[in-house]
Design an enzyme around this catalytic site. Sequence first.
Site, mmCIF file in Angstrom:
data_model
loop_
_atom_site.group_PDB
_atom_site.id
_atom_site.type_symbol
_atom_site.label_atom_id
_atom_site.label_comp_id
_atom_site.label_asym_id
_atom_site.label_seq_id
_atom_site.Cartn_x
_atom_site.Cartn_y
_atom_site.Cartn_z
ATOM 1 N N THR A 32 33.504 23.141 -21.123
ATOM 2 C CA THR A 32 32.063 23.432 -21.074
ATOM 3 C C THR A 32 31.690 24.593 -21.982
ATOM 4 O O THR A 32 30.591 24.620 -22.536
ATOM 5 C CB THR A 32 31.647 23.753 -19.630
ATOM 6 O OG1 THR A 32 31.927 22.621 -18.808
ATOM 7 C CG2 THR A 32 30.166 24.082 -19.520
ATOM 8 N N SER A 79 38.166 19.128 -19.883
ATOM 9 C CA SER A 79 39.448 19.464 -19.251
ATOM 10 C C SER A 79 39.843 18.502 -18.143
ATOM 11 O O SER A 79 40.994 18.507 -17.696
ATOM 12 C CB SER A 79 39.434 20.896 -18.713
ATOM 13 O OG SER A 79 38.694 21.007 -17.514
ATOM 14 N N THR A 111 36.729 24.233 -16.940
ATOM 15 C CA THR A 111 37.018 24.780 -15.617
ATOM 16 C C THR A 111 37.604 23.756 -14.645
ATOM 17 O O THR A 111 38.200 24.131 -13.642
ATOM 18 C CB THR A 111 35.758 25.391 -14.991
ATOM 19 O OG1 THR A 111 34.742 24.382 -14.877
ATOM 20 C CG2 THR A 111 35.237 26.550 -15.830
ATOM 21 N N ASP A 112 37.445 22.453 -14.925
ATOM 22 C CA ASP A 112 37.901 21.432 -13.976
ATOM 23 C C ASP A 112 39.393 21.540 -13.674
ATOM 24 O O ASP A 112 39.813 21.401 -12.522
ATOM 25 C CB ASP A 112 37.588 20.024 -14.501
ATOM 26 C CG ASP A 112 36.129 19.654 -14.316
ATOM 27 O OD1 ASP A 112 35.357 20.495 -13.819
ATOM 28 O OD2 ASP A 112 35.760 18.515 -14.671
#
Length: 347
Positions: A32, A79, A111-112
Amino acid sequence: MKNIISLIVFLLLSVSCLEAKPNIVILATGGTIAGSIDSELETTGYKAGVIGIETLIKAVPQIKDIAQVSGEQIANIDSSNMNDEIWLKLAKKINELLKKDVDGIVITHGTDTMEETAYFLNLTVKSNKPVVLVGAMRPATAMSADGPKNLYNAVALAANKNAKNKGVMIAMDDKILGARGAVKTHTLNVDAFTSPDFGNLGYIVDGRVFFYNTISKDHTTKTPFNISKLKTLPKVDILYTYSNDGSGVATKALFDNGTQGLVVAGSGAGSIHENQKEVLKDLMKKGLKVAVSTRVVAGSVAVSKDDQNLGFISAQNLNPQKARVLLMLALTKTHDSAKIQKYFEKY
């Protein structure tokens, strides 16, 4: 004459200060923080991993006041699509760079799966120098983009003289989190990461780094996992347990498809529904390694003596996705369940 001497001294000191700045390399993987959408108001529906590292660096010119910064694009993905190939490439690149005159590494990341990558690197990086993952919850095109400040903080952390020997860290929303404890706990808020069992390592305030906690588990140079010659990792998967659990069918299918290890996201302190447990017991006799984690956000797993004797491995307080990372690496060293259990207790 005095003015000339003073000027020379000033110039020499300026050059000396410039040379003294830490050398930080930013490795970009997408996410992101490198996301874009054709609207300043929208923070969802964007395309992740489309902006290059040089653009990200130029967007935060202030980082060059605290470090000599260079960037390299390792990948540019969402990610959620992270894979073993990129993990191995990233770890090998970091180990190569930190043998040189590089003082620290910053990794831009979605961030996933950030917590998984951080923990993988925490087990495979062979240096005491700082390695910091950073991302964003809002795309670079949003009017409220959090990426630039997060990136500045990450560089400040990697450049900090007290950041050595801390293992791999995550810098998000002014927090410093250790790789083992960090968990993403919100889908959209900028305050998306916490460390339920360990607490934050510290905070970053306007580029100033404050550490309050220490790392209790062994990491980086104290782990036995060497990925320098690995091209692949053992196949390990995750299954949930739940009321009226029917995932024994999936367990068999995964094992038949080459799964060497399985992490079960147990209920409570690691309970597994009897429907699935009977299937697991049968497959464990055929070589499947099973680590028991929990679907609960905090706390440790309790594996009974009887289950330990059967070969069930307690993931301690690692969540399922991190337990999978450690089980994969453990299987590169041994298939002895007792030895694998020691890894879970130590790292």
